[in-house]
Write an enzyme that holds these catalytic residues in place. Structure first.
Site, PDB file in Angstrom:
ATOM      1  N   LYS A   1       1.161   4.585  -2.717  1.00 53.63           N
ATOM      2  CA  LYS A   1       0.946   5.843  -2.529  1.00 53.63           C
ATOM      3  C   LYS A   1       2.061   6.704  -2.714  1.00 53.63           C
ATOM      4  O   LYS A   1       2.116   7.709  -2.981  1.00 53.63           O
ATOM      5  CB  LYS A   1       0.351   5.655  -0.959  1.00 53.63           C
ATOM      6  CG  LYS A   1      -0.783   5.230  -0.767  1.00 53.63           C
ATOM      7  CD  LYS A   1      -1.905   5.935  -1.544  1.00 53.63           C
ATOM      8  CE  LYS A   1      -3.227   5.225  -1.469  1.00 53.63           C
ATOM      9  NZ  LYS A   1      -4.353   5.829  -2.476  1.00 53.63           N
TER      10      LYS A   1
ATOM     11  N   TYR B   1       0.826  -1.283  -0.083  1.00 48.64           N
ATOM     12  CA  TYR B   1       0.022   0.026  -0.268  1.00 48.64           C
ATOM     13  C   TYR B   1       0.941   1.356  -0.020  1.00 48.64           C
ATOM     14  O   TYR B   1       0.633   2.129  -0.633  1.00 48.64           O
ATOM     15  CB  TYR B   1      -0.925  -0.103   1.091  1.00 48.64           C
ATOM     16  CG  TYR B   1      -1.759   1.076   1.273  1.00 48.64           C
ATOM     17  CD1 TYR B   1      -2.989   1.561   0.742  1.00 48.64           C
ATOM     18  CD2 TYR B   1      -1.413   2.134   2.495  1.00 48.64           C
ATOM     19  CE1 TYR B   1      -3.804   2.643   0.859  1.00 48.64           C
ATOM     20  CE2 TYR B   1      -2.152   3.172   2.622  1.00 48.64           C
ATOM     21  CZ  TYR B   1      -3.303   3.566   1.822  1.00 48.64           C
ATOM     22  OH  TYR B   1      -4.114   4.454   1.902  1.00 48.64           O
TER      23      TYR B   1
END
Length: 325
Positions: free
Chosen positions: A199, A195
């Site tokens: 990002k 994740y």
């Protein structure tokens, strides 16, 4: 006119009110606008002032509910639904073709949607699902809509692309920028690390987009804050969120360890990135609490060499180049 200084408690309504004149007449596309997320809140607020707000999602029923909710509050709002599944490159192309057929130009593209499933899956294209949904799909979507954005450019207005990132990007310590690693990741990789990489990619993409466009399109990225959205409270993600202390052992927001935002506060930075005129002077900026916060970008996402490498790798994965002609 003296503009206010926004803070952690600033709401999307606050920002939109200040820049109502800038939003007026503009056409905005926001990905990921299901009720219960900051994309929906941004769409709702912008619909009060914008000429057109295009809402997207992979689930047509959720899209319908989102439009109904906005129109119930704002009967005169001009809302247009667009089915978009960012995990499928074919569906991204189909949705982009639909947008490119619209008669209106596109002033702002907000890449807000994110994969809410932390488990390892491959998409129909053989890509790791989280990276595909959070970064590769939005990269392709932005590339295909670039002509539409460029058509909105004038002597006094530069179109914007806004990537909703996360402060979680700064916690990763490695991001292998090879075609295989970006496209496929690894089933053994910690979900939170994956994740964080997606990002980081959002931030690198925004900066490189601004650089490569030569001032034709301004890209921005942002950390919306910690919000109890439908992603971090999703049942399949709870165990991980509890293990890192974001949620309490009972699965509730950990307010002792973190400062949480309301949905209205969480959408504020998105609206600021899309319309705050002060950011014309700093294309590629990363925003936190609706203000420029480049000093909070982690080392991996700050490196211009990483930005250039990721761009090239992504073009190779897609098999086509991003053009601003």
């Amino acid at each position: 006119m003296s503009l206010p200084t926004f803070t952690l408690t600033t709401t999307a309504e606050d920002v939109a009110t200040v820049f109502a004149d800038q939003i007026k007449g503009k056409n905005v596309l926001i990905t990921g606008t299901s009720i219960g997320g900051i994309g929906f809140e941004a769409a709702r607020v912008l619909a009060k002032h914008a000429n057109l707000v295009i809402i997207t999602g992979y689930n047509s029923e959720r899209l319908r509910l989102s439009e109904e909710a906005i129109k119930k509050e704002l009967p005169a709002a001009n809302i247009r639904q667009l089915v978009l599944d960012l995990s499928s490159l074919a569906m991204v192309r189909k949705a982009a073709a639909e947008v490119n057929a619209y008669p209106e130009p596109l002033h702002v593209l907000i890449n807000n949607a994110a994969c809410g499933d932390a488990e390892y899956h491959l998409t129909v294209d053989g890509l790791e699902k989280q990276m595909a949904t959070d970064y590769i799909g939005p990269f392709l979507f932005t590339k295909l809509l670039a002509p539409k954005l460029l058509a909105a450019r004038t002597e006094t207005y530069t179109p914007r692309v806004v990537n909703v990132s996360s402060g979680a990007h700064a916690f990763i310590t490695a991001f292998e920028l090879t075609e295989g690693a970006v496209a496929h990741s690894s089933p053994e990789q910690v979900p939170f690390a994956r994740y964080g990489q997606t990002k980081s990619a959002n931030i690198l993409f925004a900066g490189e987009l601004s650089k490569r466009s030569g001032g034709k399109i301004n890209g921005y990225s942002l950390h919306p804050g910690l919000i109890a959205t439908n992603i971090n409270t999703k049942e399949s993600n709870k165990a991980h969120m509890i293990s890192i202390g974001i949620l309490t052992p009972e699965g509730l927001p950990n307010t002792e360890k973190y400062e949480w935002k309301t949905m209205a506060q969480g959408a504020a930075t998105t609206v600021a990135a899309a319309f705050d005129t002060r950011f014309d002077a700093c294309p590629g900026a990363y925003l936190v609490d609706s203000i420029e916060a480049n000093d909070k970008i982690g080392p991996i996402a700050r490196d211009p060499n990483n930005a250039a490498a990721l761009w090239t790798v992504t073009e190779h994965i897609l098999g086509e180049a991003f053009s601003f002609d």
